[in-house]
Enzyme design. Structure first.
Site, PDB file in Angstrom:
ATOM      1  CE  LYS A   1     -47.944  -3.592 -59.057  1.00 51.51           C
ATOM      2  NZ  LYS A   1     -48.153  -2.179 -58.721  1.00 51.51           N
TER       3      LYS A   1
ATOM      4  CE1 TYR B   1     -17.016 -18.442 -59.302  1.00 50.78           C
ATOM      5  CE2 TYR B   1     -19.342 -18.331 -58.749  1.00 50.78           C
ATOM      6  CZ  TYR B   1     -18.340 -18.642 -59.645  1.00 50.78           C
ATOM      7  OH  TYR B   1     -18.649 -19.152 -60.867  1.00 50.78           O
TER       8      TYR B   1
HETATM    9  C1  LIG Z   1     -48.739  -2.188 -57.462  1.00 48.75           C
HETATM   10  C2  LIG Z   1     -49.914  -1.317 -57.281  1.00 48.75           C
HETATM   11  C3  LIG Z   1     -50.919  -1.666 -56.371  1.00 48.75           C
HETATM   12  C4  LIG Z   1     -50.764  -2.799 -55.372  1.00 48.75           C
HETATM   13  O1  LIG Z   1     -49.917  -2.344 -54.335  1.00 48.75           O
HETATM   14  P1  LIG Z   1     -49.457  -3.239 -53.096  1.00 48.75           P
HETATM   15  O2  LIG Z   1     -48.617  -2.319 -52.283  1.00 48.75           O
HETATM   16  O3  LIG Z   1     -48.692  -4.377 -53.658  1.00 48.75           O
HETATM   17  O4  LIG Z   1     -50.691  -3.691 -52.388  1.00 48.75           O
HETATM   18  C5  LIG Z   1     -52.066  -0.895 -56.347  1.00 48.75           C
HETATM   19  N1  LIG Z   1     -52.195   0.185 -57.168  1.00 48.75           N
HETATM   20  C6  LIG Z   1     -51.229   0.568 -58.037  1.00 48.75           C
HETATM   21  C7  LIG Z   1     -51.430   1.770 -58.877  1.00 48.75           C
HETATM   22  C8  LIG Z   1     -50.055  -0.157 -58.094  1.00 48.75           C
HETATM   23  O5  LIG Z   1     -49.078   0.239 -58.938  1.00 48.75           O
END
Ligand SMILES: *Cc1c(COP(=O)(O)O)cnc(C)c1O
Length: 349
Positions: A40, A249
């Site tokens: 994702k 800045y």
């Molecule tokens: C993002 C996510 C993961 C991966 O989690 P990490 O902590 O990055 O390993 C796994 N399962 C779900 C449902 C997630 O939202």
């Protein structure tokens, strides 16, 4: 007519394919469960299609996205591997969800009804075991709501797997109850940190994200996880700032002696947030170059050692060790990765 093409970007991410694959293999080797990959948010900022291509070639068969647009973007490179869309589907997602190239992870009673009414096929189901974020309550899930669905992967998510707290065992017990009560083909609970909690937490399939990309989910993983992401930026201007003069800045930094300064192509629009002001650093030829003054939208100033032989156009390496950068900036390693923005050239090697 000549076609105008953009030049190479003045900032780039050097991305290590070897480290990515090494991290996935290490996570996969922690137990006998299959090991998937959360891709994702554009593969946590690294480039989802490249991650899917590289991990697919290494043997990864299960990918997780948040949205349908993300699933569609990896569909071609996933080459028949399983894709699960963690946020389930809204009405407006139904045409894609029914196209069959990915499965929704059903989270709410409405999503379940929508899927059943549409005659959807195999799906995944998320059970909330105590995080109170996404997922069906166990009572709802076992009240007949799911009867008749073909559940491919039964899922839950750990809230605090990066800490040693009773909540982990409580969620594990709740998920075991769900696994016993709800017919399914595969069960999946563990993210990166959950994998490190031991094989009790692995079930049939794990879903690491952070650790694939070099984040350290728990201290015991630190010796085994390799850095994947190495930001670099070109020097745009060199100058000498006289003693007493400010930089940037709001003049938050002032030279206490004549100081050579490099201005580089990097800023908070690239995820290099203001919390690195006066704290971050870069390196060139083994020399440590501290960030001075405020981080701007597109620019950062670095102090240079007097004798350093450096030119406009030279590339400096931004110090981005995720644990150290997290400590300095107060940002989580997740934010450090996913904030990296679109102006970098992403170069896998
Ligand atoms: C993002 C996510 C993961 C991966 O989690 P990490 O902590 O990055 O390993 C796994 N399962 C779900 C449902 C997630 O939202």
């Amino acid at each position: 007519m000549t076609t105008l093409v953009p030049p190479p970007s003045p900032l780039r991410l050097r991305l290590s394919a070897d480290a990515l694959v090494h991290n996935w293999r290490w996570l996969a080797g922690q137990g006998s469960a299959a090991c998937g990959a959360a891709v994702k948010a554009n593969g946590y900022g690294t480039g989802a299609t490249d991650v899917v291509r590289l991990l697919g070639a290494a043997g990864c068969r299960d990918f997780f996205t948040a949205t349908w647009a993300e699933a569609l973007a990896i569909h071609d490179v996933a080459a028949g591997a399983s894709i699960s869309v963690l946020h389930g589907m809204r009405d407006e997602d139904m045409p894609l969800a029914l196209a069959g190239f990915a499965r929704p992870v059903l989270n709410t009673p409405d999503q379940v009804r929508r899927w059943r009414d549409a005659g959807g096929g195999a799906c995944d189901v998320m059970i909330d075991t105590g995080m109170n974020r996404l997922g069906l309550a166990l009572d709802d899930a076992t009240s007949g709501l799911l009867v008749g669905l073909t559940i491919h992967t039964l899922t839950s998510h750990l809230a605090t797997a990066d800490e040693d707290v009773p909540q982990n065992g409580e969620q594990l017990a709740a998920f075991r109850a769900a696994v016993a009560a709800i017919p399914h083909q595969r069960a999946s609970l563990a993210n990166s940190a959950g994998i490190c909690l031991g094989s009790d937490y692995h079930f049939d399939l794990t879903r690491p994200g952070l650790a694939l990309y070099g984040g350290i989910p728990r201290p015991e993983a630190a010796p085994h996880i390799r850095a994947v992401v190495h930001p670099e930026s070109q020097i745009l201007q060199l100058r000498t700032v006289s003693a007493g003069q400010p930089v940037g800045y709001n003049a938050t930094w002032r030279a206490d002696h004549d100081t050579r300064v490099a201005i580089i192509n990097l800023g908070y629009a690239d995820g290099y947030l203001r919390s690195f002001s006066g704290k971050g650093s870069a390196s060139f030829g083994g020399h440590h170059l501290p960030v001075i003054g405020r981080v701007s939208m597109d620019l950062v100033a670095l102090a240079l050692p007097d004798a350093l032989d450096v030119r406009e156009g030279d590339w400096v390496a931004i110090d981005y060790d995720l644990s150290e950068a997290s400590r300095l900036s107060g940002l989580s390693p997740y934010e450090l990765l996913t904030g990296l923005g679109s102006r970098y050239d992403r170069l896998w090697a």
